[in-house]
Structure formats: C-alpha cells, structure tokens
Scaffold this active site. Sequence first.
Site, mmCIF file in Angstrom:
data_model
loop_
_atom_site.group_PDB
_atom_site.id
_atom_site.type_symbol
_atom_site.label_atom_id
_atom_site.label_comp_id
_atom_site.label_asym_id
_atom_site.label_seq_id
_atom_site.Cartn_x
_atom_site.Cartn_y
_atom_site.Cartn_z
ATOM 1 N N SER A 42 0.837 -1.190 0.000
ATOM 2 C CA SER A 42 0.000 0.000 0.000
ATOM 3 C C SER A 42 0.874 1.243 0.000
ATOM 4 O O SER A 42 1.879 1.303 0.708
ATOM 5 C CB SER A 42 -0.917 0.009 1.229
ATOM 6 O OG SER A 42 -1.589 1.247 1.331
ATOM 7 N N LYS A 81 29.864 -0.527 9.228
ATOM 8 C CA LYS A 81 29.656 -0.847 10.641
ATOM 9 C C LYS A 81 30.580 -1.993 11.030
ATOM 10 O O LYS A 81 30.525 -3.070 10.440
ATOM 11 C CB LYS A 81 28.194 -1.254 10.871
ATOM 12 C CG LYS A 81 27.899 -1.728 12.290
ATOM 13 C CD LYS A 81 26.463 -2.230 12.422
ATOM 14 C CE LYS A 81 26.213 -2.802 13.806
ATOM 15 N NZ LYS A 81 24.839 -3.350 13.942
ATOM 16 N N ILE A 354 16.734 -7.096 10.725
ATOM 17 C CA ILE A 354 17.036 -7.413 9.329
ATOM 18 C C ILE A 354 17.721 -8.769 9.233
ATOM 19 O O ILE A 354 17.519 -9.517 8.264
ATOM 20 C CB ILE A 354 17.885 -6.300 8.707
ATOM 21 C CG1 ILE A 354 17.048 -5.015 8.594
ATOM 22 C CG2 ILE A 354 18.413 -6.701 7.333
ATOM 23 C CD1 ILE A 354 17.820 -3.811 8.102
#
Length: 517
Positions: A42, A81, A354
């Site tokens: 959406s 990182k 993630i």
Amino acid sequence: MMMRKRVLIVGGGTAGWLTAGYLAKRLGADLRDGVDITLVESKDIGVLGVGEGTFPTIRRTLATIGIPEADLIRRCGATFKQGASFVHWRHPPGTAGRDHYMHPFQIAEAPGGLELLPYWLSGAAGAVEWDEIATPQKAVADAGRAPKLPTHPDYVGPLNYAFHFDAVALAGLLREHAIANGVTHLVDTVTSVSLDDSGAIERVETERNGALTADLYIDCTGFRAELIGRAMGVPFRSCRDVLFCDRALAAQLPYATPDAPIASYTISTAQPAGWTWDIGLDRRRGIGHVYSSAHSDEAEAERVLRDYLGPRGASAEVRSFRFEAGFREINWHRNCVAVGLSSGFFEPLEATGIAFAEVSAAMIANLFPWGGDYEASARQFNANLLRRYERALDFIKLHYCLSERRDTAFWRDNVADLSNTDSLLELLDRWRYRWPNELDIDPQVDIFTEASWQYVLYGMGWHTDLSARAGALRYADDARRAFAEVKRQTNVALAHLPTHRTLVDVAQRHGLGSAAA
C-alpha cells in the site's frame, strides 16, 4: 507443461523487498521454469526507519541480489559498521574505571588454531581488555578508521563489517533490483484475506486488482501481521517479562560540518530506563532512545533523548514507536510464511531485525515446496526459526542481566533472576569455570557466534575462574606471541587503513575495487 509456482508477498519495506529480491535470484523469477513473484504494498503505509543497522551476513545477501557495494553507499547514505560500542552498560556514569566495551565483528584467531581466550583469562595478556587484545578492530574503529581499502573488491575487506544505512532508501534500492530481476510490483491495499476449509489462504482481496492468489503467501505486513496473525490467528509469544523495552523515540541530527568523522560502530549508551542508539550515516546521525514504559513515561524519555542530542538537536523532529518484544513460535502455517516484524522483533539492540529477515528468506529459498510438500517445509522452518529466536533472546538479555548498575528500578529489575530465562541462567552456570566455546553454539540456529557471546560476557565484567586448570594451559608463550601479533597487526591497520569518512567519500565518487584504483 508444469505450471509455474506463484509467490505473493504482502507488504514492502526492507523485509518485503529484501525477501522479494533474494527469492527472485534464488528461485529464478526471470527464468522460464522459475517462480512468479508478486509483491503488493500500500502506498499509504510507510517504512519504519528505526533499524538502520545490520549483521555482516548482509554482504552476502546484497551480493546475491546483485547490488554493487558502491551503489549501496551512494543511494542509501550507507556507511561501514564494524560492531557496536556499549557505554555505561556495566556501571552508571561517573563510576571510576572503564565505561565502555565493544562487540566487534572480527573473530580472534591465532596461528595454529590456538584458542587465546583461556590465556587471556589466566593473565597472559596482562591487564588489557579482551575486546582490545583479541582483534585490531576496536582500535581501528575507535580511531575512526575504515575496515577496508578503496581498492578491495565489493563486500571484501581485511576486517569483518556490515553497514549502517537509510532504511527508506534501502527499501527503494531493493525494490528497484527486485523488479529488474523479475518481481511484479503492485501498489494496492489489501482489504481482506480469505481462508479455505483447511485454514490455508485461498485468496487476498485488494482494492484495485481484485483477488490475488498464489501457491505461497509471505506476510511482510509488519507488526500488523495481516495474514499470519489477523487472518490465520497464529499466536504471538510475548517476551515482555524478559526484555522490558517497548517504546522508542527517533530523531535525525546533521553533522556539524560536511567532513565530520563518521563512527563505524553503533554507539549504544545505557540510560536510566533503557538506552540510546547513535548511528552515523554519510550526512547525518540517526539517534534514538529505546525505553521501558513501565519504568519511564514519554516526556521523560524525550528529555533523555534531547539531552543526548545536545543544543543542535533542540529543534529536531522526534518520532515515537511502540513495539512488544516477542515472536511467533509458528511462522510457516499452511501456505503462509511470516517474515520481518510480522514474525517477531525484540528491540533495536544488536540489529537482529534485518538479520532475521535474511535468515527467513534464505530458509524459504532452501525449503521452497516445489513438490507441494508444505508441511514438511513448515516443520523444519518453524523448528529452526524458533530456536533462533530463543537463542537470540538470551543473547540480547545477556547485555542487561550482567550489569552492576543498581541506580534505577529498570536496571535492578533486569538483573533479577526472575527476569532471566532458564536457558540463559544455565549458560551462565556453565561459564563460571569455563569460557563459551563451540559446545555452547549451534551454527544451524545461532545467529551470534561464540565470539559474540565472549565479547559481551567479558565486556560486562564476567569472571570465569580457571584457577583449577591453570597448570594445564601449556601454550602460554605461544599465546603471548599471538597477543603481540595482534598488536602488530593493529599498528599496521592504523597506518594503512583510510579514515571511515575518506572511504565513504571515495566509494561515492569513484566506486570501490578496480573502479577506485
């Protein structure tokens, strides 16, 4: 002719588009005998930008999808990182002694496979801390250096690393590659989900495209869990009794100057009722405060965040989020698989969100029911993911339960045995007289290696008593030479690795690998 299998992913964002792009490559969405993959999302539902950190596994995932490393850096404000730095987790501010430790991504290795940790525990390295003597990475990160040279190929470097990035931009880049690799994209709103007599999904109704059907449905609708939760009724297991944090406030802070140094680790600073994250991207820092609503209200939490932001952050927009730590014990039910926040979420600490999406996408690819064997695939998927969640829960709690802080109710409650799982208490009991090793870690279900457990355990000041076996540690001289070699490697790395800012600038302007030469 055999009909092509169809996969419908409901929901976009990082989890949805990462899954779509990964499956497109692994299941051959662009091949004649591959799988048709459609993603419907959406336009009214935005991407949550709370999680901007990853695991080193993201390098393999992005390489599989086909995203060049320099594109990630240019398009997503990405930076390198090298781990996470934890400030004031062991002691409150103002306490004498060391106030931080690092969980680096680099694993300690010695020539000949000698395990160095027992020799550090027995004093062979002197008074130096484990995160400083086990790897050059802490010194490199503390000095603002990068984990690689500009000439190293994509996703390759002498020091292990992951990325920080803009979550909204990453979702867009993943979407672009997924579509290029054969994924069909529908912008539409799901209005209902219909089940058949067996409880499997029969169809998904949408406003513009009507009924959508598939062989396998993947729920990436976030905390709403439209398919697996609302439609199919698969329960959610709360971990609120173990992990207290359930709110987050997030803000963005531009650098004071364009050439300001970029931290190459997540800075996690303990606060009275939670902790703050500080993530350096190319042009801004993403800063937020994760806290427990049972130990603080939003006004106090915002004051803590504003204090951390300092005067330059006085006018920063602050967004608020609610979540509940927990997961579903069943994530593949009938013909539906939950991935991302619809499956589970603990909190932003250690960037597991993630990582679990990566794990789930990889398992779906490996267990894809080409022959219609949904139940066999579901059993293996669910058993594996459940153990991963349970083990990750213990690892996250490890950061809290060993604290010596007693200055607030939040920290006193976190160290109470009643807030710890039996499995974590069992691990701690083992480690009173021996160090964490491969016997405690199952690579099939643990997303954190024994090195990660070691860095946090000893960074928090845990004492493992090896006095009874001191006489059996016969390779102390070899260990001392290995520790000296780590120091030598540290000096070489500091002399040759570019600053983090320099590497990011070079990647943006010239690319990496041969392009940067």
